[in-house]
Design an enzyme around this catalytic site. Structure first.
Site, PDB file in Angstrom:
ATOM      1  N   VAL A   1     108.945  29.606  27.962  1.00  0.00           N
ATOM      2  CA  VAL A   1     110.304  29.269  28.426  1.00  0.00           C
ATOM      3  C   VAL A   1     110.486  27.747  28.463  1.00  0.00           C
ATOM      4  O   VAL A   1     111.453  27.205  27.910  1.00  0.00           O
ATOM      5  CB  VAL A   1     110.572  29.889  29.822  1.00  0.00           C
ATOM      6  CG1 VAL A   1     111.857  29.336  30.432  1.00  0.00           C
ATOM      7  CG2 VAL A   1     110.639  31.411  29.718  1.00  0.00           C
TER       8      VAL A   1
ATOM      9  N   ASP B   1      90.547  43.040  28.376  1.00  0.00           N
ATOM     10  CA  ASP B   1      89.415  43.582  27.610  1.00  0.00           C
ATOM     11  C   ASP B   1      88.755  42.557  26.685  1.00  0.00           C
ATOM     12  O   ASP B   1      87.606  42.730  26.294  1.00  0.00           O
ATOM     13  CB  ASP B   1      89.876  44.773  26.759  1.00  0.00           C
ATOM     14  CG  ASP B   1      90.157  46.000  27.597  1.00  0.00           C
ATOM     15  OD1 ASP B   1      89.860  45.984  28.804  1.00  0.00           O
ATOM     16  OD2 ASP B   1      90.669  46.987  27.039  1.00  0.00           O
TER      17      ASP B   1
HETATM   18  O1  F6P Z   1      93.698  47.516  27.850  1.00  0.00           O
HETATM   19  C1  F6P Z   1      93.432  47.081  29.136  1.00  0.00           C
HETATM   20  C2  F6P Z   1      93.019  48.221  30.025  1.00  0.00           C
HETATM   21  O2  F6P Z   1      92.943  47.708  31.324  1.00  0.00           O
HETATM   22  C3  F6P Z   1      91.733  48.942  29.636  1.00  0.00           C
HETATM   23  O3  F6P Z   1      90.569  48.270  30.025  1.00  0.00           O
HETATM   24  C4  F6P Z   1      91.921  50.262  30.329  1.00  0.00           C
HETATM   25  O4  F6P Z   1      91.144  51.262  29.752  1.00  0.00           O
HETATM   26  C5  F6P Z   1      93.387  50.517  30.151  1.00  0.00           C
HETATM   27  O5  F6P Z   1      94.003  49.254  30.017  1.00  0.00           O
HETATM   28  C6  F6P Z   1      94.047  51.283  31.274  1.00  0.00           C
HETATM   29  O6  F6P Z   1      95.363  51.526  30.924  1.00  0.00           O
HETATM   30  P1  F6P Z   1      96.481  52.083  31.908  1.00  0.00           P
HETATM   31  O7  F6P Z   1      96.838  50.980  32.865  1.00  0.00           O
HETATM   32  O8  F6P Z   1      97.604  52.462  31.014  1.00  0.00           O
HETATM   33  O9  F6P Z   1      95.865  53.238  32.635  1.00  0.00           O
END
Ligand code: F6P
Length: 320
Positions: A24, A128
């Site tokens: 922004v 991740d």
């Molecule tokens: O992609 C990030 C992450 O935190 C992963 O480590 C995990 O498996 C997933 O998202 C969880 O997703 P949600 O919040 O949709 O349950």
């Protein structure tokens, strides 16, 4: 380029707000109008747009989550959804997009660019750290610190009660958080989805440790490798040691971003905006060494991102 939009999509990550702020403020500094899109690609289809001014992003650098909210959009995976998004953008004179998120977000960004020729630049935001070609994605550093804080606390009680603790961290298909937090937390074993493991060998190692006088141990498990509860049951029945488990879950996605993530997000947000305003059309920004560079979606998303085997070896040696 006069008007561009920003959105956050997929799992949120600490530092996404700092990236929004950087986009922004860099956009306004360059004389562009910046439109915030609520709810990721769902909001893009539903024209959930609002013009953002400098004050809208005041004091958000320290906040976790994303002020733009996030979603994992199913409809955007369909051609009709993307057409709707393109039409919503065109009708409001929005000429380009910055998408902050992970590989799913970038896959959507790449298709939007291919189908409609609308410039879309990505910024890697994912705890991740599994996005190829970038040394780090926004949020990983903070999530590792969160996991490490939990491991350190658990170690205290594991020591007092002479127990084995199994700590499950996030990472559906990758073990970056597990490796980093396990190495920093002195874990006796680290189990990740990328590398086959054998629970018998883990138990043998715990036995060896007991023989040397080690009375408590920590095993770190990435969620994509196996379930902490199963590992805990296996260890307890095979060794007879008292074992407990802890699943950290979504707390790893929240919290105030670390200094590292704030600076990374600010650099990436500003670089992405400058690249877009200077005519870049597709790709995502990456940190390579000390530089922020642009990576094409096609080559980036088809690359792999292996964990560093040296770190795992180091963790093994340190836990003898
Ligand atoms: O992609 C990030 C992450 O935190 C992963 O480590 C995990 O498996 C997933 O998202 C969880 O997703 P949600 O919040 O949709 O349950």
């Amino acid at each position: 380029m006069k008007r561009f939009a920003i959105l956050t999509s997929g799992g949120d990550a600490p530092g996404m707000n700092a990236a929004i702020r950087a986009c922004v403020r860099t956009g306004i500094y360059r004389g562009a109008e910046v439109i915030g899109v609520q709810h990721g690609y769902d909001g893009l289809q539903g024209a959930e747009f609002q013009t953002m001014c400098s004050q809208d992003v005041g004091a958000i650098i320290a906040r976790g989550g994303t002020i733009l909210r996030s979603a994992r959009s199913k409809s955007f995976r369909e051609p009709e959804g993307r057409k709707k998004a393109y039409e919503a953008m065109s009708s409001q004179g929005i000429e380009a997009l910055i998408a902050i998120g992970g590989d799913g977000t970038f896959a959507g960004a790449a298709v939007l660019y291919e189908e409609f020729g609308i410039p879309v630049i990505g910024i890697p935001g994912s705890i991740d750290n599994d996005i190829p070609m970038t040394d780090y994605s926004i949020g990983f550093h903070t999530a590792v610190d969160t996991a490490l804080g939990a491991i350190d606390k658990v170690r205290d009680t594991a020591y007092s009660h002479e127990r084995v603790f199994v700590v499950e961290v996030m990472g559906r298909s990758c073990g970056f958080i597990a490796v980093e937090a396990g190495l920093a937390g002195g874990a006796e074993a680290i189990l990740i989805p990328e590398i086959p493991f054998d629970l018998e060998s883990v138990c043998d190692k715990l036995d060896e440790g007991r023989k040397k006088g080690k009375k408590s141990s920590i095993v770190v498990v990435a969620e994509g490798a196996t379930k902490a509860t199963d590992v805990c049951d296996f260890i307890a029945s095979r060794t007879g040691y008292e074992a407990r488990y802890l699943v950290l879950g979504h707390m790893q996605r929240g919290g105030s971003p670390s200094a590292f993530d704030r600076v990374l997000a600010t650099r990436m947000g500003s670089a992405a905006t400058n690249m877009l305003l200077d005519g870049a059309e597709e790709g995502y920004v990456c940190l390579r060494g000390s530089e922020v560079v642009l990576q094409s979606y096609r080559d980036g998303l088809s690359a792999t991102r292996p964990v560093d085997p040296e770190r795992l070896r180091l963790a093994e040696v340190m836990s003898l």
